[in-house]
Design an enzyme around this catalytic site. Sequence first.
Site, PDB file in Angstrom:
ATOM      1  CE  LYS A  60       4.161   6.325   3.700  1.00 15.57           C
ATOM      2  NZ  LYS A  60       4.106   5.912   5.123  1.00 15.57           N
ATOM      3  CG  HIS A  89      -0.256   0.041   2.524  1.00 15.83           C
ATOM      4  ND1 HIS A  89       0.436  -1.031   3.035  1.00 15.83           N
ATOM      5  CD2 HIS A  89      -0.123   1.049   3.441  1.00 15.83           C
ATOM      6  CE1 HIS A  89       0.939  -0.720   4.208  1.00 15.83           C
ATOM      7  NE2 HIS A  89       0.631   0.550   4.488  1.00 15.83           N
ATOM      8  CG  ASP A 108      -1.977   2.671   6.465  1.00 12.75           C
ATOM      9  OD1 ASP A 108      -0.960   2.234   7.037  1.00 12.75           O
ATOM     10  OD2 ASP A 108      -2.003   3.727   5.819  1.00 12.75           O
ATOM     11  CG  HIS A 161      -3.703   7.742   2.302  1.00  4.67           C
ATOM     12  ND1 HIS A 161      -3.669   7.710   3.673  1.00  4.67           N
ATOM     13  CD2 HIS A 161      -2.479   7.320   1.890  1.00  4.67           C
ATOM     14  CE1 HIS A 161      -2.478   7.301   4.075  1.00  4.67           C
ATOM     15  NE2 HIS A 161      -1.735   7.047   3.006  1.00  4.67           N
TER      16      HIS A 161
END
Length: 524
Positions: A380, A376, A460, A432
Amino acid sequence: MSAEDDVDLEFAPEGQAPTPHAVLDPWVILIVDDEPQVHEVTELVMADFEFGGRHLLFLHAYSAAEARRLLQGRDDVALILLDVVMESEHAGLDLAREIREDMRNVRSRIVLRTGQPGQAPEEHVIKHYDINDYKEKTELTKRKLNTVFFAALRSYRDILIIEQSKQALRRSIQAIQRIYDSKNLRVFASAVLDQVAHLLGYEARGLCANRVAAYAASHQEGRLLVLAATPEYAGLLEPERLAELPDHVKQALDRAEREQRGHFDAHHCVGYYRTHGGNVSLLYMEFSDPVDAEAQELLEIFCANVAITYESLLLREEIQDTQRDTVYILGEAVERRAREGGAHVQRIAELSALLGQAWGMETVDIEMLRLAAPLHDVGKVGVPDTILNKPAKLDAEEWSTMQEHARLGHDLLSRSDRRILRLGAQIAHEHHERWDGQGYPQGLAGEQISLPGRIVGLADVLDSLLSDRIYKQRWDFETAIDYVESQAGLHFDPRLVQLLTNRLDAVRAIYARYPDEDLTPAAT
């Protein structure tokens, strides 16, 4: 006589009687006639008849109604000697039709016997009724009765053989399908044990074991590992109890490995299969009833298919393990770069699988979710370290850069056509988003967000609350759960929140199983 011939001869010790052959069940014969004398004469004349090593058992009915009641409770009647005229002129003919059409009995052989042939002409009866022979009572001498019985019983026997062959084929297909559906080696081994007994229709007990080659699992090299066992041998599933293997089982397995082939006898089967990779699989079975030559042949065919499936399953499991490890390593590398707990990706995977199962997802979809969820935050990798590891609140520009990781993760993973990576791309893009539409990057709301995206989004946030971060300390369990409940219908799908709070013991168990390596758990 050669020495080899001598080896094959076995003599019983003096004074010990030879083991008698098993007595076969008799052929069941039903006489339906309203004249008691016909019953007596038929049974007396055929008293010494034998076919296929089996004698006769006579059942008696003195009317069609009595025969009807008797037949409704049995399915083992081989031959029916049926009178035409009893309580009515066509009682026998009506019963013959009922046996075939209403009772759906096509196995029993029906021989009509009549003392008044003019009332039921042979040509008409043979043409319109499903019977196997038509005789006048006056012509049924002992010699002709013998001929009738031999012909009828041969036909009945052949029908049974055909039915048994069809059932064996059906069981074989079902058994192989169960084996192919196995998801791992232990499930596979258990299915083998279940299906061998089912395949042959015998009560069986046994174990399935293997000796793994060094390339597959070096820590098990040369050591016998029992993958599955019926209750009688269940204790052997523990490696330290292998020394308790009964001598006769150990000798049978040793012989199979020494000779590199399986062997059979009436009550035992030892299957030996060696894969191209050097793994040896052994199947040991004991049967309560003797296994005949035809059953042994069917068993050998089945076991050959087992060997092929076992080889494929070993390769599939190795590929799946490699795939799973790669996903976890990749996800963990990203989390460690952000100085987050190393067990974060395992917890996300297990929390997501827990919620997927609670929702009612299919087993295969749950497993896909478990494998894809750790990806997920893969986006990053494109976020600068100064932002990822900033120990204070991000400013507007930094927050905008951080939000880009959802899109970056999607772009990276969606380049692949592999199902896990495409699911990972969807999760990376949507985890998100918020139920009320206030999330990012797309502003999706409610069920516009995919179910995997909603599930991983909840998992999360929960794990972030329960974990130390460079910018915050972890929350205690009750406070984190209270916050999640307060966000039902706002941040999270309210149904998923309810499913989560109904399974808090399972959630706690996940955190006990996957604690952060370098962090001390918070008090709960």
